[in-house]
Design a protein around this motif. Sequence first.
Motif, mmCIF file in Angstrom:
data_model
loop_
_atom_site.group_PDB
_atom_site.id
_atom_site.type_symbol
_atom_site.label_atom_id
_atom_site.label_comp_id
_atom_site.label_asym_id
_atom_site.label_seq_id
_atom_site.Cartn_x
_atom_site.Cartn_y
_atom_site.Cartn_z
ATOM 1 N N ASP A 36 45.082 47.374 50.555
ATOM 2 C CA ASP A 36 45.262 47.025 49.397
ATOM 3 C C ASP A 36 44.680 45.728 48.549
ATOM 4 O O ASP A 36 44.692 45.195 48.981
ATOM 5 C CB ASP A 36 46.358 46.855 48.943
ATOM 6 N N MET A 37 44.024 46.425 48.412
ATOM 7 C CA MET A 37 42.608 45.550 47.409
ATOM 8 C C MET A 37 43.125 44.570 46.156
ATOM 9 O O MET A 37 44.453 44.859 45.503
ATOM 10 C CB MET A 37 41.679 46.159 47.066
ATOM 11 N N ILE A 38 42.970 43.473 46.085
ATOM 12 C CA ILE A 38 43.337 42.659 45.137
ATOM 13 C C ILE A 38 42.978 43.923 43.553
ATOM 14 O O ILE A 38 41.960 43.904 43.127
ATOM 15 C CB ILE A 38 42.184 40.736 44.844
ATOM 16 N N THR A 39 44.082 43.455 42.544
ATOM 17 C CA THR A 39 43.818 44.699 41.824
ATOM 18 C C THR A 39 44.193 43.056 40.367
ATOM 19 O O THR A 39 44.878 42.178 40.768
ATOM 20 C CB THR A 39 45.354 45.361 40.813
ATOM 21 N N LYS A 40 43.980 43.905 38.866
ATOM 22 C CA LYS A 40 43.738 42.751 37.893
ATOM 23 C C LYS A 40 45.690 43.034 37.761
ATOM 24 O O LYS A 40 45.905 42.211 36.856
ATOM 25 C CB LYS A 40 43.173 43.542 36.505
ATOM 26 N N GLU A 41 46.370 43.213 38.626
ATOM 27 C CA GLU A 41 47.811 43.179 37.853
ATOM 28 C C GLU A 41 48.525 42.443 39.061
ATOM 29 O O GLU A 41 49.659 41.988 38.379
ATOM 30 C CB GLU A 41 48.633 44.333 38.340
ATOM 31 N N MET A 42 47.883 41.784 39.951
ATOM 32 C CA MET A 42 48.397 40.462 40.184
ATOM 33 C C MET A 42 48.060 38.895 39.677
ATOM 34 O O MET A 42 47.261 39.036 39.520
ATOM 35 C CB MET A 42 47.409 40.719 41.759
ATOM 36 N N THR A 43 48.891 38.647 40.115
ATOM 37 C CA THR A 43 49.157 36.803 39.379
ATOM 38 C C THR A 43 48.321 36.405 40.113
ATOM 39 O O THR A 43 47.986 36.196 41.590
ATOM 40 C CB THR A 43 50.314 36.046 39.802
ATOM 41 N N ILE A 44 47.541 35.095 40.018
ATOM 42 C CA ILE A 44 45.895 34.857 40.510
ATOM 43 C C ILE A 44 46.929 33.618 41.223
ATOM 44 O O ILE A 44 46.519 33.488 42.415
ATOM 45 C CB ILE A 44 45.853 33.303 39.322
ATOM 46 N N GLY A 45 48.615 33.069 40.924
ATOM 47 C CA GLY A 45 48.910 32.114 42.401
ATOM 48 C C GLY A 45 49.137 32.775 43.334
ATOM 49 O O GLY A 45 49.134 32.623 44.079
ATOM 50 N N GLU A 46 49.556 34.459 42.958
ATOM 51 C CA GLU A 46 49.617 35.128 44.415
ATOM 52 C C GLU A 46 48.615 35.316 45.536
ATOM 53 O O GLU A 46 48.321 35.149 46.938
ATOM 54 C CB GLU A 46 50.287 36.118 44.062
ATOM 55 N N ILE A 47 47.451 35.162 44.671
ATOM 56 C CA ILE A 47 46.170 35.473 45.102
ATOM 57 C C ILE A 47 45.924 34.486 45.596
ATOM 58 O O ILE A 47 45.535 34.124 47.099
ATOM 59 C CB ILE A 47 44.645 36.501 44.070
ATOM 60 N N MET A 48 45.660 33.197 45.179
ATOM 61 C CA MET A 48 45.135 32.353 45.597
ATOM 62 C C MET A 48 45.680 31.414 46.980
ATOM 63 O O MET A 48 45.909 30.668 48.124
ATOM 64 C CB MET A 48 45.184 30.593 45.167
ATOM 65 N N ARG A 49 47.186 31.914 47.036
ATOM 66 C CA ARG A 49 48.234 31.509 47.907
ATOM 67 C C ARG A 49 47.866 32.620 49.953
ATOM 68 O O ARG A 49 48.176 32.260 51.110
ATOM 69 C CB ARG A 49 49.708 31.825 47.795
ATOM 70 N N ARG A 50 47.473 33.491 49.189
ATOM 71 C CA ARG A 50 47.446 34.811 50.316
ATOM 72 C C ARG A 50 45.635 34.135 50.654
ATOM 73 O O ARG A 50 45.374 34.865 51.871
ATOM 74 C CB ARG A 50 47.091 35.692 50.622
ATOM 75 N N TYR A 51 44.775 33.939 50.173
ATOM 76 C CA TYR A 51 43.660 34.054 50.243
ATOM 77 C C TYR A 51 42.895 32.620 49.910
ATOM 78 O O TYR A 51 42.148 32.338 48.344
ATOM 79 C CB TYR A 51 42.744 34.932 50.135
#
Length: 101
Positions: A36-51
Amino acid sequence: MDRIERGDQEPEVIRGQHDEQRRGDPVSPPLQQGADMITKEMTIGEIMRRYPQTVEVFARFGLECSDCQIADFEEIGHGAGVHKVEVEKLIADLNRAAGVQ
């Protein structure tokens, strides 16, 4: 982590859903190529923690999200709109940095 003491019993340790985040442990493993790719529905914090490598991408777009108190609650689509950032370009660059193109 909270402790609840009950009379003469040993304190019970209650773990919250975010305990791993507070210790700095990753919340979930990085996605693999084709996942699954990063989407506009994901939270910013979630993305920064994962990546963690995406922090630089956010900064390049003028989004200093690593210092923002609402990053854990704000979806990329909303944050990009508030800061007048082209959301599709941001998401493409985030996916490229995360290696999930």
